[in-house]
Design an enzyme around this catalytic site. Structure first.
Site, PDB file in Angstrom:
ATOM      1  N   ASP A  34       0.825  -1.225   0.000  1.00  0.00           N
ATOM      2  CA  ASP A  34       0.000   0.000   0.000  1.00  0.00           C
ATOM      3  C   ASP A  34       0.852   1.266   0.000  1.00  0.00           C
ATOM      4  O   ASP A  34       0.344   2.365   0.201  1.00  0.00           O
ATOM      5  CB  ASP A  34      -0.944   0.003   1.211  1.00  0.00           C
ATOM      6  CG  ASP A  34      -0.176   0.049   2.532  1.00  0.00           C
ATOM      7  OD1 ASP A  34       1.066  -0.046   2.504  1.00  0.00           O
ATOM      8  OD2 ASP A  34      -0.820   0.192   3.578  1.00  0.00           O
ATOM      9  N   MET A  35       2.161   1.121  -0.224  1.00  0.00           N
ATOM     10  CA  MET A  35       3.134   2.209  -0.333  1.00  0.00           C
ATOM     11  C   MET A  35       3.568   2.825   1.008  1.00  0.00           C
ATOM     12  O   MET A  35       4.287   3.828   1.038  1.00  0.00           O
ATOM     13  CB  MET A  35       2.662   3.332  -1.292  1.00  0.00           C
ATOM     14  CG  MET A  35       2.466   2.875  -2.726  1.00  0.00           C
ATOM     15  SD  MET A  35       3.905   1.977  -3.365  1.00  0.00           S
ATOM     16  CE  MET A  35       4.998   3.316  -3.774  1.00  0.00           C
ATOM     17  N   GLU A  36       3.116   2.214   2.118  1.00  0.00           N
ATOM     18  CA  GLU A  36       3.685   2.660   3.393  1.00  0.00           C
ATOM     19  C   GLU A  36       5.172   2.319   3.388  1.00  0.00           C
ATOM     20  O   GLU A  36       5.602   1.347   2.773  1.00  0.00           O
ATOM     21  CB  GLU A  36       3.004   1.947   4.568  1.00  0.00           C
ATOM     22  CG  GLU A  36       1.646   2.523   4.883  1.00  0.00           C
ATOM     23  CD  GLU A  36       1.010   1.872   6.111  1.00  0.00           C
ATOM     24  OE1 GLU A  36       1.645   0.974   6.710  1.00  0.00           O
ATOM     25  OE2 GLU A  36      -0.128   2.247   6.444  1.00  0.00           O
ATOM     26  N   GLN A  94       7.786  27.960   2.778  1.00  0.00           N
ATOM     27  CA  GLN A  94       6.591  28.259   3.585  1.00  0.00           C
ATOM     28  C   GLN A  94       7.058  28.576   5.006  1.00  0.00           C
ATOM     29  O   GLN A  94       6.860  27.805   5.931  1.00  0.00           O
ATOM     30  CB  GLN A  94       5.647  27.071   3.554  1.00  0.00           C
ATOM     31  CG  GLN A  94       5.136  26.775   2.135  1.00  0.00           C
ATOM     32  CD  GLN A  94       4.172  25.605   2.124  1.00  0.00           C
ATOM     33  OE1 GLN A  94       3.302  25.500   2.976  1.00  0.00           O
ATOM     34  NE2 GLN A  94       4.329  24.726   1.163  1.00  0.00           N
ATOM     35  N   HIS A 127      16.520  28.454   2.807  1.00  0.00           N
ATOM     36  CA  HIS A 127      15.883  29.555   2.076  1.00  0.00           C
ATOM     37  C   HIS A 127      15.884  30.843   2.909  1.00  0.00           C
ATOM     38  O   HIS A 127      16.127  31.927   2.393  1.00  0.00           O
ATOM     39  CB  HIS A 127      14.460  29.140   1.699  1.00  0.00           C
ATOM     40  CG  HIS A 127      13.692  30.248   1.072  1.00  0.00           C
ATOM     41  ND1 HIS A 127      14.072  30.821  -0.116  1.00  0.00           N
ATOM     42  CD2 HIS A 127      12.585  30.916   1.487  1.00  0.00           C
ATOM     43  CE1 HIS A 127      13.224  31.791  -0.422  1.00  0.00           C
ATOM     44  NE2 HIS A 127      12.331  31.866   0.533  1.00  0.00           N
ATOM     45  N   LYS A 190      11.560  43.414  -8.483  1.00  0.00           N
ATOM     46  CA  LYS A 190      10.353  43.042  -9.250  1.00  0.00           C
ATOM     47  C   LYS A 190       9.179  43.825  -8.686  1.00  0.00           C
ATOM     48  O   LYS A 190       8.999  43.842  -7.477  1.00  0.00           O
ATOM     49  CB  LYS A 190      10.027  41.556  -9.060  1.00  0.00           C
ATOM     50  CG  LYS A 190      10.831  40.624  -9.888  1.00  0.00           C
ATOM     51  CD  LYS A 190      10.337  39.192  -9.726  1.00  0.00           C
ATOM     52  CE  LYS A 190      10.665  38.591  -8.383  1.00  0.00           C
ATOM     53  NZ  LYS A 190      10.460  37.157  -8.287  1.00  0.00           N
ATOM     54  N   ASP A 220      13.384  26.917  -9.255  1.00  0.00           N
ATOM     55  CA  ASP A 220      12.273  25.968  -9.302  1.00  0.00           C
ATOM     56  C   ASP A 220      11.687  25.981 -10.716  1.00  0.00           C
ATOM     57  O   ASP A 220      12.148  25.250 -11.592  1.00  0.00           O
ATOM     58  CB  ASP A 220      11.258  26.348  -8.222  1.00  0.00           C
ATOM     59  CG  ASP A 220      10.145  25.321  -8.071  1.00  0.00           C
ATOM     60  OD1 ASP A 220      10.067  24.409  -8.918  1.00  0.00           O
ATOM     61  OD2 ASP A 220       9.341  25.419  -7.135  1.00  0.00           O
ATOM     62  N   SER A 221      10.736  26.859 -10.990  1.00  0.00           N
ATOM     63  CA  SER A 221      10.187  26.933 -12.350  1.00  0.00           C
ATOM     64  C   SER A 221      11.175  27.599 -13.298  1.00  0.00           C
ATOM     65  O   SER A 221      11.034  27.510 -14.515  1.00  0.00           O
ATOM     66  CB  SER A 221       8.888  27.735 -12.333  1.00  0.00           C
ATOM     67  OG  SER A 221       9.178  29.086 -12.029  1.00  0.00           O
ATOM     68  N   GLY A 222      12.143  28.307 -12.760  1.00  0.00           N
ATOM     69  CA  GLY A 222      13.116  29.042 -13.580  1.00  0.00           C
ATOM     70  C   GLY A 222      12.641  30.447 -13.930  1.00  0.00           C
ATOM     71  O   GLY A 222      13.397  31.233 -14.500  1.00  0.00           O
TER      72      GLY A 222
HETATM   73  C1  R5P Z   1      12.590  32.911  -3.796  1.00  0.00           C
HETATM   74  O1  R5P Z   1      12.559  33.671  -2.840  1.00  0.00           O
HETATM   75  C2  R5P Z   1      13.721  31.975  -4.028  1.00  0.00           C
HETATM   76  O2  R5P Z   1      14.921  32.488  -3.528  1.00  0.00           O
HETATM   77  C3  R5P Z   1      13.867  31.676  -5.502  1.00  0.00           C
HETATM   78  O3  R5P Z   1      14.190  32.877  -6.186  1.00  0.00           O
HETATM   79  C4  R5P Z   1      12.586  31.122  -6.073  1.00  0.00           C
HETATM   80  O4  R5P Z   1      12.140  30.044  -5.287  1.00  0.00           O
HETATM   81  C5  R5P Z   1      12.809  30.640  -7.493  1.00  0.00           C
HETATM   82  O5  R5P Z   1      11.613  30.114  -7.982  1.00  0.00           O
HETATM   83  P1  R5P Z   1      11.324  30.039  -9.537  1.00  0.00           P
HETATM   84  O6  R5P Z   1      12.502  29.398 -10.178  1.00  0.00           O
HETATM   85  O7  R5P Z   1      10.061  29.225  -9.609  1.00  0.00           O
HETATM   86  O8  R5P Z   1      11.101  31.440 -10.036  1.00  0.00           O
END
Ligand code: R5P
Length: 310
Positions: A34-36, A94, A127, A190, A220-222
């Site tokens: 069950d993936m436990e 978070q 972070h 920004k 993350d997403s860049g």
């Molecule tokens: C934000 O405060 C972090 O330091 C990174 O700049 C952020 O998590 C990068 O996320 P993404 O690549 O999705 O823009």
């Protein structure tokens, strides 16, 4: 000393073990149907100083749970001291309430790791530095400059460099690297002037004709890096490169980076690279195994870790 690796980044754990001249302890982390998760430490740990190496990267929940259950198994196996070695600490973004009735998940994760039985935490480039205070056990938060700075000095020898923070939140990190490299500092500000109107990127600092090196903790997403690279080029930057500690690189990040104004993105192995990341010729890799391995050694020998950073 015993090192135990979770499944999140076995290659990094093996590199750390090889730096330390030890083998990874025998442990089995498996799944029930069950993936436990089930963990069995297959050698004696009674009275040992044990380091559990696990990044809580994607899939974050599974990797976190593996870490917690491994710590529990070690505690019940009478390990003398358990250090959770978390090269990439997930859920870190978070770190505060962003609105009414929202969680502070970084604090919850800190509570879980402590309750599971960890005695210490060793991590890298959190972070937000204040996450250290979410733990009521000792935590060492390594900084990446011993890995990035010599590399930047080697690759960009003779160039006029500007270290760039891609957002206001990263200024302290960028300033520290700029100081070590004796380089100028620029900041991307920004701003969304009105709801529904696209973001305006203001470059604070002179980048015209210079080689820009963006430094950040997470890609993350860049989106942050790619937009910042465009803004820097528009202001006359000669080249734009990025050095980022944790290559989360989710979704279409690799594609976005390949199509961007970024010449190179350098990441570390704090998170195991996917095949797509490994194949990208725009993404370069540096290892944090010697830095983290040395910090493990010093923890075990009760020697200073801050001395590693001059
Ligand atoms: C934000 O405060 C972090 O330091 C990174 O700049 C952020 O998590 C990068 O996320 P993404 O690549 O999705 O823009």
């Amino acid at each position: 000393m015993k090192l135990i690796a979770g499944n999140s980044n076995r290659a990094l754990a093996e590199s750390m073990a090889s730096y330390l001249g030890v083998s990874l302890a025998k442990a089995r982390i498996t799944r029930f149907s069950d993936m436990e998760i089930f963990v069995e430490i297959e050698e004696n740990v009674r009275g040992e100083d044990v380091f559990v190496i696990q990044s809580t990267s994607y899939p974050a929940n599974d990797n976190l749970m593996e870490l917690l259950i491994t710590i529990d198994a070690l505690k019940r196996g009478s390990a003398r001291r358990i250090t959770a070695v978390i090269p990439y600490f997930g859920y870190a973004r978070q770190d505060r309430k962003t609105g009414g009735r929202t969680p502070i998940s970084a604090k919850l994760v800190a509570n879980l790791i402590t309750s599971a039985g960890a005695d210490r935490v060793l991590t890298m480039e959190l972070h937000a530095g204040q996450i250290q205070g979410f733990f009521d056990i000792p935590l060492d938060n390594l900084i990446v400059s011993p890995v990035f700075v010599p590399e930047i000095q080697k690759i960009f020898k003779g160039e006029e460099l500007v270290l760039v923070s891609p957002d206001v939140g990263g200024v302290v990190r960028a300033r520290a690297q700029a100081k070590l490299l004796n380089a100028e500092l620029a900041i991307i500000d920004k701003r969304r002037e009105e709801a529904g109107v696209s973001e305006v990127m203001n470059v604070i600092g002179k980048v015209d004709g210079k080689v820009c090196i963006m430094v950040d903790d997470i890609v993350d997403s860049g989106g942050t890096l790619c937009n910042a690279a465009t803004a820097l080029k528009e202001q006359g930057a000669k080249e734009v490169h990025a050095y980022v500690v944790h290559g989360v690189l989710s979704g279409k990040a690799v594609e976005r980076i390949s199509d961007s104004a970024l010449e190179t993105l350098v990441i570390t192995d704090s998170i195991a690279a996917t095949d797509e990341v490994r194949k990208s010729n725009r993404v370069k890799h540096l290892s944090v195994a010697p830095l983290m391995g040395e910090a493990i050694k010093r923890t075990s020998e009760e020697r200073s870790i801050s001395a590693l950073f001059g």
